[in-house]
Design a protein around this motif. Structure first.
Motif, PDB file in Angstrom:
ATOM      1  N   LEU A 167       5.797   1.021  -9.619  1.00 33.81           N
ATOM      2  CA  LEU A 167       4.950   0.903  -8.440  1.00 33.81           C
ATOM      3  C   LEU A 167       4.083  -0.331  -8.583  1.00 33.81           C
ATOM      4  CD1 LEU A 167       3.755   4.568  -7.722  1.00 33.81           C
ATOM      5  CD2 LEU A 167       5.754   3.353  -6.843  1.00 33.81           C
ATOM      6  N   CYS A 168       3.989  -1.111  -7.509  1.00 41.62           N
ATOM      7  CA  CYS A 168       3.225  -2.364  -7.540  1.00 41.62           C
ATOM      8  C   CYS A 168       2.340  -2.467  -6.312  1.00 41.62           C
ATOM      9  CB  CYS A 168       4.159  -3.579  -7.549  1.00 41.62           C
ATOM     10  SG  CYS A 168       5.338  -3.631  -8.874  1.00 41.62           S
ATOM     11  N   ALA A 169       1.270  -3.205  -6.454  1.00 44.53           N
ATOM     12  CA  ALA A 169       0.397  -3.504  -5.317  1.00 44.53           C
ATOM     13  C   ALA A 169      -0.280  -4.841  -5.568  1.00 44.53           C
ATOM     14  CB  ALA A 169      -0.641  -2.403  -5.114  1.00 44.53           C
ATOM     15  N   SER A 170      -0.721  -5.458  -4.492  1.00 38.20           N
ATOM     16  CA  SER A 170      -1.395  -6.752  -4.603  1.00 38.20           C
ATOM     17  C   SER A 170      -2.847  -6.567  -5.013  1.00 38.20           C
ATOM     18  CB  SER A 170      -1.331  -7.489  -3.269  1.00 38.20           C
ATOM     19  OG  SER A 170      -2.171  -6.833  -2.318  1.00 38.20           O
ATOM     20  N   PRO A 171      -3.461  -7.597  -5.614  1.00 36.29           N
ATOM     21  CA  PRO A 171      -4.887  -7.512  -5.938  1.00 36.29           C
ATOM     22  C   PRO A 171      -5.749  -7.228  -4.706  1.00 36.29           C
ATOM     23  CG  PRO A 171      -3.882  -9.349  -7.094  1.00 36.29           C
ATOM     24  CD  PRO A 171      -2.847  -8.835  -6.128  1.00 36.29           C
ATOM     25  N   ASP A 172      -5.353  -7.769  -3.542  1.00 31.70           N
ATOM     26  CA  ASP A 172      -6.123  -7.531  -2.313  1.00 31.70           C
ATOM     27  C   ASP A 172      -6.089  -6.051  -1.929  1.00 31.70           C
ATOM     28  OD1 ASP A 172      -7.442  -8.403   0.244  1.00 31.70           O
ATOM     29  OD2 ASP A 172      -5.576  -7.609   1.077  1.00 31.70           O
ATOM     30  N   TYR A 173      -4.900  -5.440  -2.011  1.00 25.74           N
ATOM     31  CA  TYR A 173      -4.808  -4.013  -1.696  1.00 25.74           C
ATOM     32  C   TYR A 173      -5.661  -3.196  -2.658  1.00 25.74           C
ATOM     33  CZ  TYR A 173      -3.092   0.732  -1.311  1.00 25.74           C
ATOM     34  OH  TYR A 173      -3.043   2.089  -1.157  1.00 25.74           O
ATOM     35  N   LEU A 174      -5.576  -3.493  -3.948  1.00 27.49           N
ATOM     36  CA  LEU A 174      -6.313  -2.714  -4.946  1.00 27.49           C
ATOM     37  C   LEU A 174      -7.821  -2.891  -4.792  1.00 27.49           C
ATOM     38  CD1 LEU A 174      -4.014  -3.338  -8.038  1.00 27.49           C
ATOM     39  CD2 LEU A 174      -4.152  -1.284  -6.607  1.00 27.49           C
ATOM     40  N   ALA A 175      -8.234  -4.070  -4.339  1.00 24.20           N
ATOM     41  CA  ALA A 175      -9.666  -4.287  -4.106  1.00 24.20           C
ATOM     42  C   ALA A 175     -10.176  -3.395  -2.971  1.00 24.20           C
ATOM     43  CB  ALA A 175      -9.914  -5.755  -3.772  1.00 24.20           C
ATOM     44  N   ARG A 176      -9.301  -3.113  -1.999  1.00 22.81           N
ATOM     45  CA  ARG A 176      -9.711  -2.308  -0.856  1.00 22.81           C
ATOM     46  C   ARG A 176      -9.556  -0.802  -1.096  1.00 22.81           C
ATOM     47  NH1 ARG A 176      -6.252  -3.192   3.224  1.00 22.81           N
ATOM     48  NH2 ARG A 176      -4.900  -4.622   2.078  1.00 22.81           N
ATOM     49  N   TYR A 177      -8.535  -0.399  -1.834  1.00 26.05           N
ATOM     50  CA  TYR A 177      -8.223   1.024  -1.970  1.00 26.05           C
ATOM     51  C   TYR A 177      -8.403   1.569  -3.381  1.00 26.05           C
ATOM     52  CZ  TYR A 177      -6.182   0.756   2.697  1.00 26.05           C
ATOM     53  OH  TYR A 177      -5.992   0.583   4.047  1.00 26.05           O
ATOM     54  N   GLY A 178      -8.610   0.703  -4.352  1.00 24.09           N
ATOM     55  CA  GLY A 178      -8.738   1.168  -5.722  1.00 24.09           C
ATOM     56  C   GLY A 178      -7.380   1.369  -6.369  1.00 24.09           C
ATOM     57  N   GLU A 179      -7.379   1.505  -7.681  1.00 22.37           N
ATOM     58  CA  GLU A 179      -6.135   1.652  -8.429  1.00 22.37           C
ATOM     59  C   GLU A 179      -5.964   3.097  -8.883  1.00 22.37           C
ATOM     60  OE1 GLU A 179      -3.998  -0.062 -12.518  1.00 22.37           O
ATOM     61  OE2 GLU A 179      -5.668  -1.155 -11.585  1.00 22.37           O
ATOM     62  N   PRO A 180      -4.847   3.746  -8.564  1.00 21.22           N
ATOM     63  CA  PRO A 180      -4.624   5.126  -9.013  1.00 21.22           C
ATOM     64  C   PRO A 180      -4.481   5.179 -10.533  1.00 21.22           C
ATOM     65  CG  PRO A 180      -2.610   4.210  -8.076  1.00 21.22           C
ATOM     66  CD  PRO A 180      -3.697   3.203  -7.816  1.00 21.22           C
ATOM     67  N   GLU A 181      -5.090   6.186 -11.133  1.00 22.08           N
ATOM     68  CA  GLU A 181      -5.035   6.327 -12.586  1.00 22.08           C
ATOM     69  C   GLU A 181      -3.968   7.314 -13.046  1.00 22.08           C
ATOM     70  OE1 GLU A 181      -6.733   4.448 -14.624  1.00 22.08           O
ATOM     71  OE2 GLU A 181      -7.784   3.436 -12.975  1.00 22.08           O
ATOM     72  N   ALA A 235       4.184  -6.053   0.524  1.00 22.58           N
ATOM     73  CA  ALA A 235       3.346  -5.729  -0.636  1.00 22.58           C
ATOM     74  C   ALA A 235       2.457  -6.910  -1.003  1.00 22.58           C
ATOM     75  CB  ALA A 235       4.222  -5.338  -1.817  1.00 22.58           C
ATOM     76  N   LEU A 236       3.023  -8.118  -0.984  1.00 25.14           N
ATOM     77  CA  LEU A 236       2.221  -9.311  -1.284  1.00 25.14           C
ATOM     78  C   LEU A 236       1.114  -9.510  -0.258  1.00 25.14           C
ATOM     79  CD1 LEU A 236       5.097 -11.768  -2.273  1.00 25.14           C
ATOM     80  CD2 LEU A 236       3.446 -10.695  -3.814  1.00 25.14           C
ATOM     81  N   ASP A 237       1.360  -9.069   0.990  1.00 22.28           N
ATOM     82  CA  ASP A 237       0.353  -9.185   2.049  1.00 22.28           C
ATOM     83  C   ASP A 237      -0.693  -8.074   1.989  1.00 22.28           C
ATOM     84  OD1 ASP A 237       1.627 -11.413   3.018  1.00 22.28           O
ATOM     85  OD2 ASP A 237       2.669 -10.367   4.639  1.00 22.28           O
ATOM     86  N   GLY A 238      -0.556  -7.150   1.022  1.00 20.83           N
ATOM     87  CA  GLY A 238      -1.552  -6.095   0.866  1.00 20.83           C
ATOM     88  C   GLY A 238      -1.378  -4.906   1.784  1.00 20.83           C
ATOM     89  N   ARG A 239      -0.145  -4.697   2.311  1.00 20.50           N
ATOM     90  CA  ARG A 239       0.075  -3.583   3.239  1.00 20.50           C
ATOM     91  C   ARG A 239       0.098  -2.227   2.545  1.00 20.50           C
ATOM     92  NH1 ARG A 239      -0.926  -5.939   8.080  1.00 20.50           N
ATOM     93  NH2 ARG A 239       0.334  -7.825   8.372  1.00 20.50           N
ATOM     94  N   GLY A 240       0.408  -2.210   1.253  1.00 20.41           N
ATOM     95  CA  GLY A 240       0.472  -0.927   0.566  1.00 20.41           C
ATOM     96  C   GLY A 240       1.134  -1.056  -0.792  1.00 20.41           C
ATOM     97  N   ILE A 241       1.381   0.098  -1.409  1.00 15.34           N
ATOM     98  CA  ILE A 241       2.057   0.175  -2.704  1.00 15.34           C
ATOM     99  C   ILE A 241       3.564   0.201  -2.455  1.00 15.34           C
ATOM    100  CG2 ILE A 241       2.442   1.623  -4.740  1.00 15.34           C
ATOM    101  CD1 ILE A 241      -0.422   2.661  -4.405  1.00 15.34           C
ATOM    102  N   VAL A 242       4.296  -0.537  -3.227  1.00 15.22           N
ATOM    103  CA  VAL A 242       5.751  -0.576  -3.091  1.00 15.22           C
ATOM    104  C   VAL A 242       6.395  -0.238  -4.432  1.00 15.22           C
ATOM    105  CG1 VAL A 242       5.997  -3.040  -3.666  1.00 15.22           C
ATOM    106  CG2 VAL A 242       7.683  -1.943  -2.165  1.00 15.22           C
ATOM    107  N   ARG A 243       7.557   0.408  -4.379  1.00 15.62           N
ATOM    108  CA  ARG A 243       8.319   0.628  -5.601  1.00 15.62           C
ATOM    109  C   ARG A 243       9.431  -0.404  -5.674  1.00 15.62           C
ATOM    110  NH1 ARG A 243      12.137   5.729  -7.232  1.00 15.62           N
ATOM    111  NH2 ARG A 243      13.263   4.902  -5.442  1.00 15.62           N
TER     112      ARG A 243
END
Length: 324
Positions: A167-181, A235-243
């Motif tokens: 699972l991957c996400a962009s830094p912009d997405y993670l800044a807005r939604y946080g990183e799942p632990e 995913a690079l545009d920060g739309r969400g998490i992608v596998r």
């Protein structure tokens, strides 16, 4: 056996494979009228009907299914004989047909193939990119690159490298939604889902030590596409998490454009495979490409993030599909 009978047999097997007499005629350079006349001549010589024909479909009769199995064996034997003669000349030339997933094929495989053709300038390529599993017989493919080991017993798979999906996400997405632990935290996140002809790939599996998790993305809330390259861009545009497979994600991870999530929960998989027909003679050009791919995958594997590089015992090797 007369040459025209062989041509009729090739027309018949191609029509059976493609499900269309006109498509078979186009592939073999025949007009619809000529293809229909040749099939009629074949049926007359056999004194049996090979197809049930309607305006919408071409369906094999029971006699047609029996004849098809024998034709495929006979034609393959002829093709193998010609290939064996060519192999005696050690000729690395001609056309190679291969298939791969869209994102991997566009961003990784295509540059590799450029280098391969530089090494063997008499090679011509036919590359089909799809995120649905290709049919090697129907699509007339010499080698398919697959991120799992097919179960079809008529195929042979050569393991090329380790593999896992992350699972991957962009830094912009993670800044807005946080990183799942943990996998349990995924329910609060947005997702991008790849949809194939078999349906959406929205079920994720995780493992840590002896514990396992399963998470299904609600499709009503997901961004979805049938193109892996589009999923990557979203995913690079920060739309969400992608596998993605690690092979697709590695360059973006190294560059900091994407971050791997839940790396300690990644479930190991069998590997990346080059898949080919079990019965087809491996002509020199296909053997050369397979050797080249083994070399390139080994070089790239040494640079991958180590999240899924746990070895599975034996080194890469040739195995019959479904033999695990």
């Amino acid at each position: 056996m007369a040459t025209d009978k062989l041509g009729d047999m090739r027309l018949f097997t191609t029509a059976a494979t493609l499900g269309s007499l006109s498509a078979a005629g186009r592939k073999l350079g025949l007009s619809p009228a000529a293809a229909s006349a040749r099939l009629a001549k074949l049926e007359a010589s056999l004194q049996t009907r090979l197809f049930v024909r309607t305006t919408r479909q071409l369906r094999l009769t029971e006699e047609g299914r029996v004849y098809l199995s024998h034709c495929l064996v006979a034609l393959q034997a002829i093709d193998d004989g010609e290939a064996a003669l060519q192999a005696g000349c050690d000729a690395i030339r001609g056309k190679i047909r291969l298939s791969a997933s869209t994102d991997f094929g566009t961003h990784k495989l295509s540059p590799w193939l450029d280098a391969f053709v530089e090494r063997y300038p008499d090679i011509r390529l036919s590359l089909a990119l799809t995120d649905s599993i290709s049919n090697l017989v129907q699509d007339d493919v010499d080698i398919a690159i697959r991120f799992s080991e097919p179960e079809d017993g008529t195929l042979v798979a050569r393991r090329l490298a380790p593999m896992c999906r992350v699972l991957c996400a962009s830094p912009d997405y993670l800044a807005r939604y946080g990183e799942p632990e943990t996998p349990d935290a995924l329910g609060a996140h947005q997702f991008i889902v790849l949809v194939t002809s078999s349906g959406p790939l929205n079920e994720f599996h995780f493992k840590k030590d002896e514990a396992t998790w399963r998470f299904s993305v609600p499709m009503a809330q997901a961004w979805e596409t049938n193109d892996g390259t589009i999923a990557r861009r979203w995913a690079l545009d920060g739309r969400g998490i992608v596998r993605k497979t690690l092979w697709d994600a590695a360059d973006d991870v190294r560059a900091g454009r994407l971050k791997i999530l839940l790396p300690t929960f990644v479930a190991q998989e069998a590997g990346v495979y080059a898949v080919r027909h079990r019965t087809r003679y491996m002509v020199p050009r296909v053997r050369a490409l397979l050797d080249f791919l083994i070399e390139r995958f080994a070089q790239e594997a040494a640079t991958l993030p180590d999240v899924c590089l746990v070895r599975h015992g034996a080194e890469a090797g040739i195995v019959p599909c479904g033999a695990r």
